[in-house]
Design an enzyme around this catalytic site. Structure first.
Site, PDB file in Angstrom:
ATOM      1  N   ARG A  15       4.240  -4.959  -3.935  1.00 11.66           N
ATOM      2  CA  ARG A  15       4.873  -4.162  -5.381  1.00 11.66           C
ATOM      3  C   ARG A  15       6.060  -3.964  -5.344  1.00 11.66           C
ATOM      4  NH1 ARG A  15       0.036  -3.456  -4.346  1.00 11.66           N
ATOM      5  NH2 ARG A  15      -1.470  -1.554  -3.949  1.00 11.66           N
ATOM      6  N   CYS A  20      -1.803   5.190  -6.673  1.00  5.19           N
ATOM      7  CA  CYS A  20      -1.290   5.289  -5.158  1.00  5.19           C
ATOM      8  C   CYS A  20       0.050   6.038  -5.256  1.00  5.19           C
ATOM      9  CB  CYS A  20      -1.803   4.643  -4.318  1.00  5.19           C
ATOM     10  SG  CYS A  20      -2.805   4.283  -4.487  1.00  5.19           S
ATOM     11  N   GLU A  79       5.285   5.023  -4.404  1.00  3.43           N
ATOM     12  CA  GLU A  79       5.250   3.731  -4.656  1.00  3.43           C
ATOM     13  C   GLU A  79       5.814   4.112  -6.400  1.00  3.43           C
ATOM     14  OE1 GLU A  79       2.044   1.398  -4.479  1.00  3.43           O
ATOM     15  OE2 GLU A  79       0.994   1.509  -6.999  1.00  3.43           O
TER      16      GLU A  79
END
Ligand code: FAD
Ligand code: EPU
Length: 324
Positions: free
Chosen positions: A181, A229, A305
């Protein structure tokens, strides 16, 4: 209000752009919540974007870039400076294995889900691992979007970008140092990505797209207002491997908990949804409560995130001259 430079029309009035002052950002994000941008600018040409970036730099005006708003939470007070959106055709164009080259060049404003479908239709493999992920190409590169089937990095050949100074740069994937990520993208705006797509059996590719999409649909609340998420999967110190943050949230008993209009999904613990009328503050308060509960329960700290845009970090961001 921070002591930032106020953006005036002189910045863009002679440029080939569409500009909206005091533009609501909520409707441009998947959460559908949050405040306004001081000015939202959609350039029609790369030249206009280049000049805009140069002017922002020399006038000390912060620039942010909005993709499809699928990993973004804009705080209720909104943001100052310029928010750029690459939704004009110049930034959405696709050159499929064009000009005798072996890569496919896609504008950073193009829709990733449509791209996955179109490449499968053309019998080109390399993107099916991204099925079902809402994103623009620029946002997918910046976040290295992906999951258990693979990520964006595995098919990126190189990217084209404009730096914070408005300078053109082409960067090979190896220099972007993609990780979970994240990537080492210099401060600025990605304007296009080149992908290494491999000709294959269209039926096999379509089958894989469906498999990946079906998995997401059966395990995640895709129809809720969310940003996917909320937290990254942390490394479990006991095993040294990444553990599902959703599972940790589930084990900590947080599913179904809510604050105001924000709630933890019953389907996947790492999805924080938002009901009609809920606010960005509700989401932030619930995310904090989830973080605390997981820390108490498992001793593991979750890191967010989802990218949060707020006025509070404007001065810090400006000092680093970053496009967050
Ligand atoms: P945005 O949310 O608009 O922006 C995210 C960040 O990227 C911001 O910092 C922004 O400034 C930056 N950015 C955007 N465009 C550019 C550009 N052109 N140049 C430089 N920086 C840019 N993510 C996954 O990884 N895997 C999943 O399986 C997944 N599933 C999801 C499911 C749902 C229902 C939702 C709502 C989200 C999901 N996400 C998932 C999160 C999201 O889809 C990804 O993070 C995606 O990459 C965000 O892209 P975006 O264009 O919407 O970026
Ligand atoms: N699990 C639970 N309870 C939950 C959620 C998950 O017990 O509430 C268990 C599942 O049963 C499974 C394991 O945890 O055994 C892993 O779950 P899942 O396959 O859903 O994967 P994840 O690690 O929770 C990651 C990504 C998702 C991506 C999926 C599938 C992160 C933070 N999440 O989730 O990405 O879609 O894999 O590839 O890396 C995103 O980043 O926004 C995102 C949605």
């Amino acid at each position: 209000m921070s002591a930032l430079v106020t953006v005036t029309e002189n910045l863009w009035s002679d440029l080939d752009v569409e500009a909206i002052a005091d533009a609501p950002l909520g409707p441009l994000t998947w959460y559908g919540a949050g405040g306004h941008a001081e000015v939202l600018i959609a350039p029609r040409t790369i030249e206009a974007l280049r000049t805009l970036m140069q002017r922002c730099r020399s006038n000390d005006i912060q620039v942010r870039v909005l993709g499809s708003g699928a990993n973004l939470l804009v705080t209720d007070e909104g943001v100052g400076g310029v928010v750029v959106r690459l939704n004009h055709p110049a930034f959405q164009k696709a050159d499929w294995l064009g000009d005798g080259t072996s890569t496919t060049r896609i504008g950073a404003g193009a829709d990733l889900m449509k791209l996955v479908q179109e490449s499968a239709r053309r019998g080109l493999g390399g993107l099916s691992q991204l099925a079902g992920i809402p994103a623009t190409v620029g946002g997918a590169v910046r976040m290295n979007a992906g999951g258990s089937f693979g990520d964006t990095a595995q098919s990126v050949h190189s990217i084209e970008m404009l730096t914070i100074d408005g300078e053109d740069r082409t960067i090979p994937a190896a220099e972007l140092d993609f990780g979970y990520r994240q990537c080492a993208l210099p401060v600025g705006i990605v304007v296009a990505a080149h992908f290494d797509l491999v000709p294959g059996n269209p039926e096999e590719i379509r089958k894989h797209v469906k498999e990946v999409f079906d998995y997401k649909k059966s395990t995640q609340p895709m129809a809720d207002r969310s940003a996917g998420c909320m937290f990254k999967n942390p490394i479990d110190p006991a095993t040294g491997r990444r553990e599902s943050a959703g599972r940790l949230i589930d084990l900590a008993g947080m599913k179904g908990q809510s604050i105001g209009g924000a709630f933890v999904s019953e389907r996947h613990g790492n999805f924080v949804g938002l009901r009609e009328g809920g606010t960005a503050n509700d989401i932030l308060a619930l995310a904090f409560a989830v973080q605390q509960r997981v820390l108490d329960h498992s001793g593991i700290r979750l890191d967010r995130e989802v990218v949060v845009w707020s006025k509070r970090c404007e001065n810090a961001d400006k000092r680093r001259s970053e496009v967050p």
